[in-house]
Each structure stands twice: as C-alpha cells, then as structure tokens.
Design an enzyme around this catalytic site. Sequence first.
Site, PDB file in Angstrom:
ATOM      1  N   GLU A  50       0.876  -1.156   0.000  1.00 46.79           N
ATOM      2  CA  GLU A  50       0.000   0.000   0.000  1.00 46.79           C
ATOM      3  C   GLU A  50       0.912   1.205   0.000  1.00 46.79           C
ATOM      4  O   GLU A  50       1.820   1.303   0.825  1.00 46.79           O
ATOM      5  CB  GLU A  50      -0.802  -0.047   1.312  1.00 46.79           C
ATOM      6  CG  GLU A  50      -2.186   0.458   1.247  1.00 46.79           C
ATOM      7  CD  GLU A  50      -2.792   0.412   2.641  1.00 46.79           C
ATOM      8  OE1 GLU A  50      -3.169  -0.687   3.087  1.00 46.79           O
ATOM      9  OE2 GLU A  50      -2.852   1.455   3.276  1.00 46.79           O
ATOM     10  N   ASP A  61      -5.194  10.662   9.322  1.00 47.21           N
ATOM     11  CA  ASP A  61      -3.912  10.112   9.751  1.00 47.21           C
ATOM     12  C   ASP A  61      -3.382  10.757  11.015  1.00 47.21           C
ATOM     13  O   ASP A  61      -3.581  11.943  11.273  1.00 47.21           O
ATOM     14  CB  ASP A  61      -2.887  10.278   8.630  1.00 47.21           C
ATOM     15  CG  ASP A  61      -3.133   9.268   7.511  1.00 47.21           C
ATOM     16  OD1 ASP A  61      -3.085   8.059   7.801  1.00 47.21           O
ATOM     17  OD2 ASP A  61      -3.409   9.685   6.382  1.00 47.21           O
ATOM     18  N   TYR A 176     -10.923  -3.322   3.958  1.00 51.81           N
ATOM     19  CA  TYR A 176      -9.941  -2.843   4.925  1.00 51.81           C
ATOM     20  C   TYR A 176     -10.694  -2.546   6.211  1.00 51.81           C
ATOM     21  O   TYR A 176     -11.465  -1.599   6.267  1.00 51.81           O
ATOM     22  CB  TYR A 176      -9.280  -1.571   4.369  1.00 51.81           C
ATOM     23  CG  TYR A 176      -8.101  -1.031   5.145  1.00 51.81           C
ATOM     24  CD1 TYR A 176      -8.109  -0.938   6.532  1.00 51.81           C
ATOM     25  CD2 TYR A 176      -6.969  -0.578   4.471  1.00 51.81           C
ATOM     26  CE1 TYR A 176      -7.028  -0.425   7.224  1.00 51.81           C
ATOM     27  CE2 TYR A 176      -5.883  -0.049   5.156  1.00 51.81           C
ATOM     28  CZ  TYR A 176      -5.931   0.032   6.531  1.00 51.81           C
ATOM     29  OH  TYR A 176      -4.859   0.562   7.211  1.00 51.81           O
TER      30      TYR A 176
END
Lengths: 279, 411
Positions: A50, A61, A176
Amino acid sequence: MTTRIDKRFAALKAEGRAGLVTFTTAGDPDYDTSLQLLKALPRAGADVIEMGMPFSDPMADGPAIQASSQRALKAGQTMKKTLAMVREFRAGDQDTPLVLMGYYNPIYVYPVDAFIKDCVEAGVDGLIVVDVPPEEDDELCIPALAAGLNFIRLATPTTDAKRLPAVLRNTSGFVYYVSIAGITGTKAPDASEVHAQVARIKGQTDLPVAVGFGVKTPEQARTIADGADGVVVGSALVEIIRDNLDGDGKGAGGTTEKVAGLVERLAAALREPQSAAVK
Amino acid sequence: MANSTESSLNSYRTGPDERGRFGLYGGRFVAETLMPLILELEQAYEDAKADPEFHAELENLLTHYAGRPSPLYFAERLTEHLGGAKIYFKRDELNHTGSHKINNCLGQIQLARRMRKTRIIAETGAGQHGVAVATVAARFGLPCVVYMGCTDIERQAPNVFRMKLLGAEVIPVTAGSGTLKDAMNEALRDWVANVHDTFYIIGTVAGPHPYPAMVRDFQSVIGEEVRTQMEEAEGRLPDTLVACIGGGSNAMGLFHPFLDDKSVAIYGVEAGGLGLGNPEEHCASMNGGKPGVLHGNRTYLLQNDDGQIIEGHSISAGLDYPGVGPEHSWLRDTGRVTYVAVTDKEALAAFQLCTKLEGIIPALEPSHALAHVEKLAPTLPKDNLLVMNMCGRGDKDVFAVAGHLGVEMET
C-alpha cells in the site's frame, strides 16, 4: 476479472496464513530512497503493498503519517511522480499487488479520468481513498471499477449492521477493516474486539478482510491476524524512516535495510502457526 | 404572490439537494468512521426543524441570552463621508460574545443536547467561534475542547484567555501554518476518535452536509431581521448587501433570505491579503482558487496544480482559510452574488475610518466588508439602501492592529 490482488489473497488462503500489507508514503523521505524501499518490500516479505499518495491535509492520519506526507511533499513528490514510481516498480515486479491510498483532492484535480487511466497504465491494482464514502460512489469508485481497478473500502467500528451492506456493495479486492475508531497509528486495537468485528464482516462477504490502523509490532500483527486475511502495518514503518534522516531531511544510509528488517520480522510472525493462547 | 410574474423557474433558496449538493458543490466527503454520525446528524436536524419546541427554545435563547434582534443602524457619518448610498450596519457585533457566531452555536448546542452528546469540540480561527462555543458549553454544562492554530493563538490572545475562563480546553495546533485549516483537520481527527459521545460544532457554512445548510439556517436570522427592520425604517427592501467571507457564515446568514429578490445586489468580500498575484499571499478562494475537495465538501480552494492545499494569508485570522462554504461557490458560478477581494491594507484603513467616524471599532473581518463599502457606496445613488453586516467587534484585534500600525503597547 481476476486481479493481482485476487490472485495474491487466493494464494495466501492456500498457504493458510494472513498476508502482510505494508504502508509507506510515496516519496518519503525522497524519491530515490522511497523507490529503493518499495523494491525491497516484497523481498522482505510484504504480500501486498500500500503506497500513500501524499496530501497536505491528511485528516484520517495520525502524527507519524502526517509527517511522512509532509516530508514527501517537501522533497517534491507529486501525483505524477508517484505514478512514475509505480511504473518503475512494476517493471521489475509483475506479481506483487500495489494499492494507492490517499485523499480525494489530488485525484479530483488530476483529474479523475486521466488518473484512472494513468493508474491502469502504470500497474496500480487498487485504490483506497479515505474521504470518498459510498454516498459519493459515482465520483471515483464506479469509474475505477469500470477500468478494472479494485476499489477497497474501509469498514470501521462505527459501520453498523444496517450500513455494512452499503459499504460492501461496490468494494472489491479486499475490505480494509479499521481496527479502532480514530486516526492511524495512535490507539492499539483490542484483539478480541477486532476478531469479532472481522467475523461479522466475513459473514457478509466473500472478500478477504485486512485489518489496520494501530498495528505496530510482530506480536500484535500475529494476534490480530487470527481470523483475518491480512494485517496492515504503516505508522511503525514510517517512524523508522523518520528516525533515519540526514541533516537535510533526506534518507540517511540504511533506511531501506532498517525498514526491511521490521518487515521481515512482521512477515515471519505471520508465518508462525496460530498461538495456543489465541485459540 | 406579488412578484409571481417576474419569478423565474429556479429559486436560489432550495438547496442543497438530498445529497447535500449545491450544484457541483457540497457533498459528504468524509471518512467512513464519520459517515454514520453525519447521517444521524442529518436526521436529528430534520427532526428538530419540524419540532416547534426546538424553535421556541432557540428563539428564547436568541432573545434573552444572545440579545437579538441586533439593531439595524444608519451609519450617518460614514454615509456623508462617502457621499453615495445610504449605509446601514447590521449590528451583529453587539450580540453576546461579540459576533454573529453565537447564533449558530445556540442552534447547534440545542441539537447536541437533543442527540444526547456529552462532549463538545470546535475549531476556531479568530477565536470568535471558539468563544461562542465555549460560552454555550458553559451555559449548558458540557465539557468543551477548542482546537486553534498556534499562529492564531498568538495573534488572538485575548480570545484564548476568554475561552479558558469559560472553562474550555484550548489545544494549540502546530501542524501546517497553524491556522484555521489546520485547526479544522485536528478537530476532525478528534471527532473520528470520539464519535460515540462528541458533537462537533462547526463554525461556518462549510464541512460535510448537513453542516453548510444547517449553519446557514441558524445564521439566516440575520437576514430575516434585516428584512423586517428595513421595512420598518424605509418601507422597502434594501438595494445592496455587503458582507465579508472567510468560510462565509455571516454572509450566508445575511444573503440567504434575499437570494430570490432580484432587485437586491449582493457582494461577498474575500480576504485579498497582500494582493491576488501570489496564491500564498491571500485567502480569496473564489477569486484566486479552483474547485476541489477538503473538509468534507467540494468548493473553491486555494491549491497548487498537484491538488495540495495552499495556506494562504490574511491579516484577519477569521478569514485565514483556503476554502469557502459550498453554497457560496455555487452562488459565484451562477452569478447571483458578486465576490470581490480587499487587501490587508484596505481593511486596516477601513478599520480606522469606521472607528473615527462612527465610534464603532469593527473586527478585522467586517473591516474587509467596510473597505468594499468605501469603494462601492460612492458609485451608488443616495437613495440606494446598502446594508453591511458588522459581524464582529474589534476589541480582540486592538493589539494586532497596534502592531500593524507600528504602535507599541504595554501588556
């Protein structure tokens, strides 16, 4: 259509283990070091790669990946360079699936159609775009699927039973599972909770499920892997890059080796038989 | 019904659509973790809108706590000085907490309570929104965390102290250039990690749907009052509206009730910073940016060719944001509203002019609107009724202005 991602997860299933998905940011800390690292990852045991497309405002993030995005942008990384990096990688590796992960704006201004076309040509296999939920599927997901790319969706602890079918509908390649309600690399996931959630998702789809956000050590990876098809490790790798910069913020010697070292230990842990403790 | 003959097929007041879009703009570009909550919020807001009790409570708070309606004031000396349009100020700086921000915060805190959320977070630029959030959180006894860029903390110190006095925790954000955009990123990160108990009070008409429409609705009290007050004062509608635009909440609040009145000319004033030549030296996203996706919505953004967001610059912390509310982007493209830019220097001059002529110290944000009024009013006839939204008072800016004027103040 069978993609590299499908083939890889089928092979992992045959091997009877979960795959290692590594995350690093394209161009962190600089183009050359990042490309060298990219090429070293499959050799060190990464099953799926990834690669982050750096963005100035990575809202999902934590500090580690925010800083890696900033380093890459400061070193001059652009979307065009990220795709060039994929092409260089693909020239020497036809088998390892590569997924680009990031945020929508740099794709939107590229613009979308040209981006998808260039992804296919460069050898990108899938996309994870954090801020394009199913409600906005016509923006990017549908055209990407039509071009033969996998579109990998995030399912989270807040994705309840009512919503899960919508999340799974146009997802392909793998799902995911975001193991924590939060941003990358901050809290540690609770293994038993993750196992229950992964089982819940697997009850609704035949797609492989990879788990990420907060997995840092080989031991954690091994524990989280039970019942899942893949484990994603990102912040821990990116932190090694951060700790190996020279005075100009470029990669000091040995970055690739040090990151590859952790990848090897993570890969080895995932090859261990299931621990009695977890059973 | 009176103007049904001249009404066109389209109204400018029906947006957004069910996907939260104003034409191309708006939408719900958020991470999956937030998506269920965004949908829940949308439902809760729809329910609240249909509940007379909600409206009654809000009106009670607006009247007795915030001090509404705010006056519509004829700025006689400024009108004389400029020698054109008859200038009125909508005095939203007289609200409790010193700006229009309280209108929205009272609405959202009521919604948070309906949704049984027990923790409040917010972002702030100038600190006006932060103070308003900290105020309503104190009023209703909820813990409150305000994210504020470290650059803004420095230039808006009085507001930081006010928030702390009100019991809020002010968290400095060092990422990026430490301004409003970075504070919003950090607030979104907090929200993702605490969705179960946290309500995010967004301060402007931006963010994912339903925020742009919801904040607009809560701020529309400004324009609705102006309609009534101008009718009382002059017996008719105003001819010209002017308001400053950062994210654009005070402007949308003034503009929205008038969008379908074709006779009303509407001007939004962006922060031109040091000039529009260099995208890093202004915050005029609609005059110098292009469409993109940030903070949950598609809108005009300051960005480079690679889609990286540019920090921008403005003398005013409240306008120092690289985007703008999506409804403004749509109004720009449709041509209903004219968006102009005013420089730091022009705003600073208008700040001083207004203070001397009217005895009103404006915040640096509406000083931008004032600077455009200075240009516009002399070109208009004397019977043109112009309303400028005085959306905040300048007490918070006195120290910063002293610095810009080269005056040293002892602190």
